[in-house]
Write a protein that holds these residues in place. Structure first.
Motif, PDB file in Angstrom:
ATOM      1  N   ALA A   7      -1.572  12.807   2.935  1.00 39.74           N
ATOM      2  CA  ALA A   7      -0.498  12.207   3.733  1.00 39.74           C
ATOM      3  C   ALA A   7       0.689  13.156   3.835  1.00 39.74           C
ATOM      4  CB  ALA A   7      -0.070  10.874   3.117  1.00 39.74           C
ATOM      5  N   ILE A   8       1.009  13.817   2.734  1.00 39.18           N
ATOM      6  CA  ILE A   8       2.122  14.769   2.752  1.00 39.18           C
ATOM      7  C   ILE A   8       1.829  15.893   3.743  1.00 39.18           C
ATOM      8  CG2 ILE A   8       3.368  16.506   1.386  1.00 39.18           C
ATOM      9  CD1 ILE A   8       3.026  14.628  -1.021  1.00 39.18           C
ATOM     10  N   ALA A   9       0.583  16.377   3.699  1.00 38.60           N
ATOM     11  CA  ALA A   9       0.200  17.451   4.618  1.00 38.60           C
ATOM     12  C   ALA A   9       0.299  16.977   6.067  1.00 38.60           C
ATOM     13  CB  ALA A   9      -1.219  17.914   4.310  1.00 38.60           C
ATOM     14  N   PHE A  34      -9.326   6.803  -1.137  1.00 39.05           N
ATOM     15  CA  PHE A  34      -8.283   7.693  -0.611  1.00 39.05           C
ATOM     16  C   PHE A  34      -7.825   7.231   0.767  1.00 39.05           C
ATOM     17  CE2 PHE A  34      -9.447  10.581   2.894  1.00 39.05           C
ATOM     18  CZ  PHE A  34     -10.773  10.253   3.065  1.00 39.05           C
ATOM     19  N   PHE A  35      -8.726   6.548   1.478  1.00 40.22           N
ATOM     20  CA  PHE A  35      -8.426   6.204   2.869  1.00 40.22           C
ATOM     21  C   PHE A  35      -7.207   5.289   3.040  1.00 40.22           C
ATOM     22  CE2 PHE A  35      -9.161   3.588   6.687  1.00 40.22           C
ATOM     23  CZ  PHE A  35      -9.009   4.589   7.639  1.00 40.22           C
ATOM     24  N   PRO A  36      -7.215   4.119   2.379  1.00 41.07           N
ATOM     25  CA  PRO A  36      -6.010   3.274   2.559  1.00 41.07           C
ATOM     26  C   PRO A  36      -4.740   3.972   2.091  1.00 41.07           C
ATOM     27  CG  PRO A  36      -7.461   2.377   0.858  1.00 41.07           C
ATOM     28  CD  PRO A  36      -8.222   3.458   1.542  1.00 41.07           C
ATOM     29  N   MET A  71       0.408   5.893   3.253  1.00 42.90           N
ATOM     30  CA  MET A  71       1.433   6.877   2.920  1.00 42.90           C
ATOM     31  C   MET A  71       1.926   7.644   4.149  1.00 42.90           C
ATOM     32  SD  MET A  71       2.733   6.717   0.091  1.00 42.90           S
ATOM     33  CE  MET A  71       3.471   8.198  -0.547  1.00 42.90           C
ATOM     34  N   VAL A  72       1.041   7.896   5.110  1.00 41.96           N
ATOM     35  CA  VAL A  72       1.510   8.549   6.339  1.00 41.96           C
ATOM     36  C   VAL A  72       2.560   7.659   6.988  1.00 41.96           C
ATOM     37  CG1 VAL A  72       0.853   9.139   8.706  1.00 41.96           C
ATOM     38  CG2 VAL A  72      -0.519   9.957   6.795  1.00 41.96           C
ATOM     39  N   LYS A  73       2.263   6.374   7.031  1.00 37.16           N
ATOM     40  CA  LYS A  73       3.220   5.431   7.606  1.00 37.16           C
ATOM     41  C   LYS A  73       4.489   5.384   6.752  1.00 37.16           C
ATOM     42  CE  LYS A  73       3.350   1.270  10.159  1.00 37.16           C
ATOM     43  NZ  LYS A  73       3.284  -0.170   9.894  1.00 37.16           N
ATOM     44  N   GLY A  74       4.294   5.318   5.432  1.00 38.87           N
ATOM     45  CA  GLY A  74       5.442   5.204   4.532  1.00 38.87           C
ATOM     46  C   GLY A  74       6.344   6.427   4.581  1.00 38.87           C
TER      47      GLY A  74
END
Ligand SMILES: Nc1ncnc2c1ncn2[C@@H]1O[C@H](COP(=O)(O)OP(=O)(O)O)[C@@H](O)[C@H]1O
Ligand SMILES: [Mg+2]
Lengths: 294, 267
Positions: free
Chosen positions: A116-118, A172-174, A179-182
């Motif tokens: 997500a960070i990436a 890892f998926f959820p 996290m991308v959204k967060g």
């Protein structure tokens, strides 16, 4: 007042539903297990009255559908009456599955957060990675679990790790999606503020994006930990593993031990509920430390 | 020309323009803006919404890039000035971080700019005093009223050493009584800190009461229609608003706003 509303709002509706489910369950027990009793009687050349049949449907050794009290008795017997190190203890099997679950969940959470960070920090990653992340979940886990196990076994990795990897694959998926959204949930005005301070990317991340993402993280962790357990159980099925809840399910179905299957299922549900509750507890703890309204 | 810009000019805009490219075509938010802000000025920007007040402040802050003309901040480009942390920005909303206490919110820019722990503590105490929030440092934003939150956000902008304060309708969402009180406090604060302030407002009395210079703007396209140097003294009790001098300035502002409006009707 508090107590009355707890009783009225929670205990009463939940209790009613549970009670009706149990009644329904007993009805099905009689309906589904009756043919076996009638056949037995017919083979012996006798007929059987309903009052004779009723108790027998609830006491079969290998019922089509075991009665709730049979499952409870099996649960009691395999948890309380057995040493937890014994292969016959359901606690032992639950622990085997749980350790793979936790390991897979930990790896899945870390992997999800890193991805997500990436994705959030790199436009190219966003475009190239996200489709793969989504594609990975369209492949049924039942189809690839045996391959993962077999391939890893071939290269000498066995035991906990292959199961944990299947949990990772699912969990890892959820976390990525949440996290991308967060990490993107910070308001523009907050980002502008960071810009006026000439904050570095890492300062913006740690002081703004990361705290903003906490509610999203914990919501996805709740899903992730439940799905990790599913992954670990599925990972125990294809190889005919000797230990774990999945192994109990498999052994039970080989030998028609329906009571054992149901006991394992209930154990799995209990473990899942416990894990979700623990994550939920951590969630409220973190929110409290972040100054949320009591 | 460059030697003409003395070190006393904080903001200098020359024929500044900014056109946004939107889905519905270009929107000219600013055009032909010429303005100098001198050190120690209190400049108000007033005009109906959509006339580019926010956009102009954001250009000074390097949050938007102009599409024509030039602008300098402390003699540098806005980006260089931002990198040197030349200004504090107070947004229309307090924009406090809900997970940080008030003092931690004020500490945010100080942490980012690398002030020592000790220095942070001293600055937090000083700025909390300055905005009359002493004793509220340990509260979370939601425990404070809207006016107090906005004061905390001003404290946050004052905590580090920037001589320029950019304020975008900081009191816009507050009721009149709170607003009067905050205006009075802001003037005291300006006198005490000797900062240069650019202040956006909708309110004529607010603009006249606070400013040494009033910039009247009008929309479509956003431009400056009048720049008024205030004849009012620096010392301003609240009841200065009933004096003839005050009313004369207010009248001129109103005329300027009306002129901008009729331009639109002819266009
Ligand atoms: N990011 C943007 N994209 C497109 N148009 C914008 C943007 N920001 C402002 N505008 C437009 O520019 C004009 C001036 O806006 P703004 O500076 O916010 O006015 P004010 O603060 O005086 O109300 C408005 O017409 C507005 O719609
Ligand atoms: Mg505005």
């Amino acid at each position: 007042m508090e107590r009355a509303s707890f009783f009225k709002d929670r205990l009463l509706p939940i209790g009613t539903v549970v009670l009706s489910l149990i009644v329904l369950w007993y009805v099905f027990v009689v309906v589904l297990n009756a043919p076996f009793e009638r056949d037995t009687a017919a083979r012996a050349g006798t007929t059987i009255s309903f009052s004779e049949l009723l108790p027998r449907t609830m006491a079969q050794e290998r019922p089509v559908l075991p009665a709730p009290h049979q499952v409870l008795a099996e649960l009691w017997d395999t948890t309380v009456n057995k040493a937890i190190t014994s292969k016959r203890s359901l606690v032992y099997h639950a622990w085997v599955t749980l350790s793979a679950t936790l390991m897979g969940f930990g790896m899945g959470a870390v992997l999800g957060i890193l991805l997500a960070i990436a994705v959030v920090h790199n436009r190219a990653m966003d475009r190239s990675l996200m489709p793969w992340v989504i594609a990975s979940q369209t492949i049924p886990i039942l189809a690839i679990a045996p391959m993962i196990i077999v391939v890893l076994n071939a290269v000498g990795i066995s035991g906990l790790m292959p199961k944990a990897l299947i949990s990772t694959y699912l969990s890892f998926f959820p976390v990525v999606v949440g996290m991308v959204k967060g990490l993107r949930s910070a308001e523009q005005i907050q980002l502008d503020l960071m810009h006026t301070y000439n904050a570095s990317a890492s300062q913006t991340f740690w002081k703004l994006r990361w705290p903003c993402s906490m509610p999203y993280l914990f919501t996805s962790l709740k899903v992730a930990i439940a799905i990790s357990l599913v992954g670990a159980i599925v990972g125990e099925l294809p190889t005919g593993a000797v230990a774990g809840l999945g192994a109990r399910l498999l052994a039970g179905s080989y030998y028609g031990q329906t009571v054992q299957i149901w006991a394992a299922l209930f154990m799995a549900a209990a473990v899942a509920a416990l894990l979700v509750i623990i994550v939920g507890f951590a969630h409220s703890l973190v929110l409290k430390r972040m100054g949320a309204r009591a | 020309m460059m030697s003409m810009a003395p070190s006393n000019t904080v903001v200098s805009a020359n024929d500044l323009g900014l056109t946004f490219q939107t889905a519905d075509g270009p929107v000219t938010a600013l055009t032909g803006v010429n303005l100098n802000v001198e050190k120690g000025d209190f400049v108000s920007f007033i005009g109906p919404s959509g006339c580019g007040k926010t956009t102009f402040l954001r250009v000074i802050a390097d949050l938007e890039k102009p599409t024509s003309g030039t602008i300098t901040v402390n003699g540098m480009t806005p980006e260089e000035a931002r990198r040197q942390r030349a200004y504090g920005y107070v947004f229309q909303a307090a924009a406090l971080y809900p997970w940080r206490t008030i003092e931690k919110n004020i500490a945010l820019p100080l942490e980012i700019m690398g002030y020592s722990r000790q220095d942070q503590k001293a600055r937090i105490d000083r700025t909390l005093d300055l905005v009359n929030l002493a004793g509220f440092g340990k509260k979370y934003p939601w425990q404070l009223s809207g006016g107090m939150q906005q004061r905390a956000s001003i404290a946050r902008a004052l905590a580090f050493d920037a001589d320029l304060l950019l304020m975008d309708e900081p009191f816009g969402a507050l009721d009149e009584i709170v607003r009067d009180h905050l205006n009075e406090q802001l003037l005291k604060l300006w006198a005490a800190t000797r900062k240069t302030i650019c202040f956006v407002t909708h309110s004529i009395p607010e603009a006249v009461y606070l400013s040494t210079k009033i910039v009247v703007m009008s929309p479509r396209p956003g431009r400056v229609t009048d720049i008024i140097e205030s004849p009012l003294p620096k010392e301003r009790p609240l009841d200065i608003r009933e004096t003839p001098e005050f009313l004369a300035v207010a009248h001129r502002v109103r005329e300027g706003l009306r002129a901008g409006h009729s331009y639109e009707e002819h266009a």
